[in-house]
Write an enzyme that holds these catalytic residues in place. Sequence first.
Site, PDB file in Angstrom:
ATOM      1  N   THR A 100      49.188  48.300   2.422  1.00  0.00           N
ATOM      2  CA  THR A 100      49.676  49.290   1.460  1.00  0.00           C
ATOM      3  C   THR A 100      48.615  50.312   1.132  1.00  0.00           C
ATOM      4  OG1 THR A 100      51.088  49.489  -0.462  1.00  0.00           O
ATOM      5  CG2 THR A 100      49.052  48.284  -0.769  1.00  0.00           C
TER       6      THR A 100
ATOM      7  N   GLY B 227      50.431  50.265 -10.180  1.00  0.00           N
ATOM      8  CA  GLY B 227      50.720  50.082  -8.767  1.00  0.00           C
ATOM      9  C   GLY B 227      49.940  48.904  -8.238  1.00  0.00           C
TER      10      GLY B 227
ATOM     11  N   SER C  26      44.772  49.072   2.067  1.00  0.00           N
ATOM     12  CA  SER C  26      44.114  49.342   3.348  1.00  0.00           C
ATOM     13  C   SER C  26      43.983  50.830   3.625  1.00  0.00           C
ATOM     14  CB  SER C  26      44.876  48.661   4.481  1.00  0.00           C
ATOM     15  OG  SER C  26      46.212  49.112   4.506  1.00  0.00           O
TER      16      SER C  26
ATOM     17  N   LYS D  56      56.081  50.206  -4.778  1.00  0.00           N
ATOM     18  CA  LYS D  56      54.907  49.456  -5.237  1.00  0.00           C
ATOM     19  C   LYS D  56      54.278  50.065  -6.478  1.00  0.00           C
ATOM     20  CE  LYS D  56      54.276  48.725  -0.356  1.00  0.00           C
ATOM     21  NZ  LYS D  56      53.503  49.121   0.801  1.00  0.00           N
TER      22      LYS D  56
END
Length: 188
Positions: free
Chosen positions: A6, A50, A129, A38
């Site tokens: 994500t 988030g 990431s 998210k």
Amino acid sequence: MKIRSTTVLAVLREGRGAMASDGQVTLGTTIAKHGAVKVRPMFKGRVLAGFAGGAADALTLFEKFEGHLERYRGHLRRATVELAREWRSDRILRKLEAMMLVMDHKDIFLVSGNGDIIESDDKLAAIGSGGPYALAAARALVRNTELSAAEICDRSLRIAGEICIYTNQNVSLLELEAGDDETDGGEV
């Protein structure tokens, strides 16, 4: 902790705030979903949160954080400290593999299960990431454009999606305006 799958970015600029995430859910080397959300508003829309990490873990953390926001009448700093304290000290919560970004119209905090609370120096923060790519893009856009916080979030997430294999360009975007905060304003 290396969180994959994500990207979440938070931006405060000129009295306005925005938080955005991509929609990709990755299981191993397979894309399982393209449109996950998210990011979410909390405390009557005055706080945005988030997550990066496992969805079940994140839902647990959202629920805990929302409880702290209610207890401390929307005071972001205090609710964040209490979440980090509980997350770090609780045997079950400590095993959750996730990171969170939380923001109001004044502050952005990165929160982890190690008890880390990192306050943004430049009113920008990212996790996941693709976080470093989105953060680099956001910094460049802040320094070289007059784009709004929401526009910076959207463009930065799309740039991260061009680079990070765990990030797509299906962006969920929330906005927050200065002056929406009616909290008590007390310090920790």
